[in-house]
Each structure stands twice: as structure tokens, then as C-alpha cells.
Enzyme design. Structure first.
Site, PDB file in Angstrom:
ATOM      1  N   ASP A 193       0.821  -1.217   0.000  1.00 46.13           N
ATOM      2  CA  ASP A 193       0.000   0.000   0.000  1.00 46.13           C
ATOM      3  C   ASP A 193       0.852   1.262   0.000  1.00 46.13           C
ATOM      4  O   ASP A 193       0.466   2.278   0.570  1.00 46.13           O
ATOM      5  CB  ASP A 193      -0.964   0.031   1.200  1.00 46.13           C
ATOM      6  CG  ASP A 193      -1.822  -1.203   1.260  1.00 46.13           C
ATOM      7  OD1 ASP A 193      -2.340  -1.588   0.209  1.00 46.13           O
ATOM      8  OD2 ASP A 193      -1.944  -1.794   2.345  1.00 46.13           O
TER       9      ASP A 193
ATOM     10  N   GLY B 170      -4.474  -3.878  -4.375  1.00 46.29           N
ATOM     11  CA  GLY B 170      -5.437  -2.864  -4.823  1.00 46.29           C
ATOM     12  C   GLY B 170      -4.659  -1.611  -5.155  1.00 46.29           C
ATOM     13  O   GLY B 170      -4.077  -0.993  -4.282  1.00 46.29           O
TER      14      GLY B 170
ATOM     15  N   THR C  15     -10.089  -4.647   0.587  1.00 43.06           N
ATOM     16  CA  THR C  15     -11.018  -5.152   1.610  1.00 43.06           C
ATOM     17  C   THR C  15     -11.727  -4.047   2.388  1.00 43.06           C
ATOM     18  O   THR C  15     -12.659  -4.328   3.135  1.00 43.06           O
ATOM     19  CB  THR C  15     -10.239  -6.011   2.641  1.00 43.06           C
ATOM     20  OG1 THR C  15      -9.224  -5.183   3.220  1.00 43.06           O
ATOM     21  CG2 THR C  15      -9.589  -7.219   2.006  1.00 43.06           C
TER      22      THR C  15
HETATM   23  P1  IMP Z   1      -2.970 -12.646   1.571  1.00 43.72           P
HETATM   24  O1  IMP Z   1      -2.010 -12.087   0.578  1.00 43.72           O
HETATM   25  O2  IMP Z   1      -4.404 -12.328   1.250  1.00 43.72           O
HETATM   26  O3  IMP Z   1      -2.750 -14.102   1.831  1.00 43.72           O
HETATM   27  O4  IMP Z   1      -2.700 -11.922   2.982  1.00 43.72           O
HETATM   28  C1  IMP Z   1      -1.483 -12.113   3.708  1.00 43.72           C
HETATM   29  C2  IMP Z   1      -1.043 -10.812   4.362  1.00 43.72           C
HETATM   30  O5  IMP Z   1      -0.653  -9.890   3.366  1.00 43.72           O
HETATM   31  C3  IMP Z   1      -2.131 -10.122   5.177  1.00 43.72           C
HETATM   32  O6  IMP Z   1      -1.540  -9.465   6.275  1.00 43.72           O
HETATM   33  C4  IMP Z   1      -2.701  -9.087   4.211  1.00 43.72           C
HETATM   34  O7  IMP Z   1      -3.302  -7.995   4.867  1.00 43.72           O
HETATM   35  C5  IMP Z   1      -1.422  -8.677   3.499  1.00 43.72           C
HETATM   36  N1  IMP Z   1      -1.670  -8.162   2.147  1.00 43.72           N
HETATM   37  C6  IMP Z   1      -2.000  -8.848   1.047  1.00 43.72           C
HETATM   38  N2  IMP Z   1      -2.121  -8.031  -0.014  1.00 43.72           N
HETATM   39  C7  IMP Z   1      -1.847  -6.809   0.428  1.00 43.72           C
HETATM   40  C8  IMP Z   1      -1.782  -5.532  -0.211  1.00 43.72           C
HETATM   41  O8  IMP Z   1      -1.990  -5.374  -1.414  1.00 43.72           O
HETATM   42  N3  IMP Z   1      -1.462  -4.492   0.594  1.00 43.72           N
HETATM   43  C9  IMP Z   1      -1.180  -4.640   1.913  1.00 43.72           C
HETATM   44  N4  IMP Z   1      -1.227  -5.800   2.545  1.00 43.72           N
HETATM   45  C10 IMP Z   1      -1.551  -6.876   1.812  1.00 43.72           C
END
Ligand code: IMP
Length: 422
Positions: free
Chosen positions: A13, A40, A299
């Protein structure tokens, strides 16, 4: 020809969408190398706001070729929604968007298992997009790839075989009802009909582009501290957002890469669980979150916020090979009369020499801060570096010196026009 990698240098982010959009004017091809619709990327052009999850933001620049590399995991519905969204805005995707035939598909059971597993003891705070379970199947060599869509017999066989096992797990381990095999086969066949023309051998496409002296920007999603190897494991994503992941996620070898650009937010944020040494609590937390509009683009979750951590970013610079950076959201700090920067950690009474990725140790460190004066004025209309207030220039010089990189782009607002290039 130049080939560059763009990486998020913190916990994601950092504002990669906007920076890719700015840099795309200098590149002919933009390729995304890992992650999925968990990312995102928000880009504001004029009064329009675009949120992209899978397709590189280079798609918003006319003439730029966009590639989704083999390292990405693809959720069909998210991809189709994004293509439709772009086409509705008059942005062409045909003959401009190419998706690797080796990329893996996110299946309905991946999303379901992601949610079920999150409700158990090992809570990571995932985005629930099925990312971890999909990469798990990839490394377990039972994944379904885009190339499988081109062979119906093979596709059906693989879906049936996978579902037999997943339904067993769902039923016996989680007491969940079974998923409908026929409906899933139909869903993925329908997807194939819509997506076929985008699927190709993107590794050859990228090498051909480089032979033609085209410049290529490799775009990572998430951030270095979420890297499955180098991040704050286990509170990480399941892929390699660091620059090393760019090679495996695209088929472009290390010998072709000219530079690594880091994206660094002027403060720190994190979504999901895990240690965060400079995290703020209380009024300052609320203020920073509100000013920075720190809510997840995927999200909608409120992001955790904290001061800039130069000890962490210095580690990130080291593992990524970052030489220059784009600093984003500097304007968000404009109303703080004092700004803290973490310059190191203390652990059990001693100052640490190296950034600890060990989750237990990182949870118990005490950040060492340097306090800098704020600039207390609006900088969102500043176009030249020299016109920034002295305190803002000093802040940038301080973090640049502490982290050991050069700053080449400063973002002072969400719009394309709110960018200072050095
Ligand atoms: P996952 O990638 O959905 O399996 O999530 C694993 C970890 O990575 C969690 O702490 C999420 O919040 C974080 N995460 C996944 N994608 C992003 C992103 O695009 N920005 C920030 N955190 C992310």
C-alpha cells in the site's frame, strides 16, 4: 532498452498504482510479476478514480502493453470485472493485455479455504482472496493453470481430481458442505470463452519486446516485508514481492535488469496481523489514518499506521537492491508539528545491528526515534522540489541519508499532476 523493477518497500500500500502510472509514460511494456487480486492499486486521473487489482496500471496510458506474468495467481471473476470496468471507461484491453499461460488460477475452493483457515488458530489477517491456498497448490504441483483452459479434457480431469480431495477436506475436516464439481467446470469453461484471446506465452513476448529494444517495467504487488522469504513470516503473503521475485514471475533473467526502483510511503502502514514497531495508537493513529485515507482498496479494512521506519526500509533497500525511490503521501504529514522517524531498534537493552525478521523478536523491540520539525502548511500544489518548505526538504534528506537511497519522485497528492520529479 531499459528493464526496471518496481517494488513496494514496506508492508504494501505504498502507492504503487500511482507511481506505475507516472512511470508508464517512460516504458513501453509493464508486467506484473506476483500476487493476485489481494492487491489494490488506486490511480486518480483528473476527476476519475481507478482501482485495479490484477491488471498493471500501465493500461491507463495509451499504447503501453500490459502483461500479467506467470507468477501471478488469477481470480477469473476479478479479472473479468476489471476488464469490463476498463472497457466501460473506454480503455481498450484487446491487443494490449496479455496473460501468461503459466499463471495459476484461483479456484472457488481456494477462496473458501482461505476464509475457513483464517477462522482457525493461525490467523494471518489475509485478504480472503484465496491467495495462500492457490500458491500452496502451485507448489504442491496440483494447481490449475491458464494453459489448462485450452484443453477441456485436461481441465475437467484436473478440476475433478482436485475437487475430490478438497471436498473431502471440506467435509471431514471442516464439516462444510461439498462444492458442486459440475458447476465449477461450467464456470471455468465460461471463463475460458471470455479470456482465451488474452492468454499467451508471455515469456517469449517479453523477450521479443526486449530484442526490439522496448523498455520494460516489472511491477510487484504488496511489499518487501510481506515477502514469504524475506518478510515478517508468518505474517506475510504467499509470494515474493521483492525484486528477486520479478525474474521467476516473468521469465526475464537477472542479467537483463538495469535498475530497481522502490516505492516508499512517507510514513508506515500495515494491514493484517503481525509486529509493527512504529505503530501509533490513540489520537495520532486516528489522525494519520484519516489524513492518509488509510483504508484497504481491496477489503476496505482500516490500515494500521505508524511513523516512518528507516531501519526497516534500509533492510528493504538491501534485499531489493533499491537505488532510487519514489516517496509517496508526503502531503499527509503536513499538519504534524513534530514528525518522528525510527532510526534503529533496541532489544533487551542493546541496539540491534540488523533488522530482525523473526516475528517474536520484532514484536519486542523498542524503536529509537529522531524527532524532526513538521512544516505545517499545505504542499499539495507544489510542483518543484525547491518550492517545498525547508522542513519537508530536511525530512526527505534525513530519510534518504538514513535509508541510503536517492529520491527521484515525490508524490504530494493522489492525482497524476501532484507529482514532483527530480
Ligand atoms: P494474503 O495475501 O491475502 O494471503 O494476505 C497475507 C497478508 O498480506 C495479510 O496481512 C494481508 O493484509 C497482506 N496483504 C496482502 N495483499 C496486500 C496488499 O496489497 N497491501 C497490503 N497488505 C496486503
Amino acid at each position: 532498452m531499459s528493464v526496471s523493477i518496481l517494488v513496494g518497500s514496506q508492508w504494501g500500500d505504498e502507492g504503487k498504482g500511482k507511481v506505475v502510472d507516472i512511470l508508464s509514460s517512460k516504458y513501453e511494456v509493464v508486467v506484473r510479476y506476483q500476487g493476485g487480486a489481494n492487491a489494490g492499486h488506486t490511480i486518480e486521473i483528473g476527476d476519475k478514480k481507478y482501482v485495479l487489482h490484477l491488471i498493471p496500471s500501465g493500461i491507463l496510458r495509451e499504447g503501453v502493453i500490459c502483461v500479467i506474468g506467470n507468477g501471478v495467481v488469477i481470480d477469473p471473476q476479478a479479472l473479468l470485472d476489471e476488464i469490463k470496468f476498463l472497457n466501460d471507461q473506454g480503455i481498450e484491453t484487446k491487443d494490449r493485455l496479455f496473460i501468461s499461460h503459466n499463471a495459476h488460477l484461483i479456484m472457488p475452493y481456494h477462496k473458501l479455504l482461505d476464509k475457513i483457515e483464517e477462522s482457525g488458530a493461525n490467523k494471518i489477517g489475509t485478504t480472503g482472496r484465496g491467495i495462500g491456498p492457490c500458491y500452496k497448490d502451485k507448489y504442491d504441483r496440483r494447481g490449475i493453470r491458464l494453459v489448462d483452459l485450452l484443453n477441456r479434457t485436461e481441465l475437467e480431469r484436473k478440476i475433478r481430481q482436485n475437487l475430490e480431495e478438497k471436498n473431502n477436506v471440506l467435509k471431514k475436516l471442516y464439516q462444510h458442505e461439498e462444492l458442486d464439481v459440475e458447476a465449477i467446470i461450467q464456470e471455468y469453461c465460461d471463463f475460458d470463452a471470455k479470456i482465451d484471446s488474452y492468454i499467451t506465452d508471455t515469456t517469449s513476448l517479453l523477450h521479443k519486446a526486449m530484442e526490439q529494444n522496448k523498455s520494460v517495467l516489472m511491477e510487484g504487488a504488496q511489499g518487501a516485508l510481506l515477502d514469504v522469504d524475506h518478510g515478517t513470516y508468518p505474517f506475510v503473503t504467499s509470494s515474493s514481492p521483492t525484486s528477486g521475485g520479478a525474474c521467476t514471475g516473468t521469465g526475464i533473467p537477472p542479467t537483463k535488469i538495469d535498475s530497481v526502483i522502490g516505492i516508499v510511503k512517507a510514513y508506515t502502514t500495515r494491514v493484517g496481523n503481525g509486529p509493527f514497531p512504529t505503530e501509533l495508537h490513540g489520537d495520532e493513529e486516528e489522525k494519520l489514518r484519516k489524513l492518509g485515507a488509510e483504508f484497504g482498496a481491496t477489503t476496505g479494512r482500516p490500515r494500521r499506521v505508524g511513523w516512518f521506519d528507516s531501519f526497516l526500509v534500509r533492510y528493504s533497500r538491501m534485499i531489493n537492491g533499491i537505488e532510487r525511490v519514489a516517496i509517496t503521501k508526503l502531503d499527509v504529514l503536513s499538519s504534524f508539528s513534530e514528525i518522528k522517524v525510527c532510526i534503529g531498534y533496541e532489544f533487551e537493552g542493546k541496539e540491534l545491528k540488523y533488522f530482525p525478521t523473526d516475528n517474536v523478536k520484532l514484536s519486542s523491540v523498542t524503536p529509537i526515534y529522531e524527532v524532526l520539525p513538521g512544516w505545517n502548511c499545505d504542499i499539495t500544489e507544489v510542483k518543484n522540489f525547491n518550492d517545498l518548505p525547508k522542513q519537508a526538504k530536511d525530512y526527505l534528506a534525513f530519510i534518504s541519508e538514513k535509508c541510503g537511497f536517492e529520491i527521484s519522485i515525490i508524490s504530494v497528492g493522489p492525482k497524476r499532476s501532484q507529482t514532483i520529479e527530480l
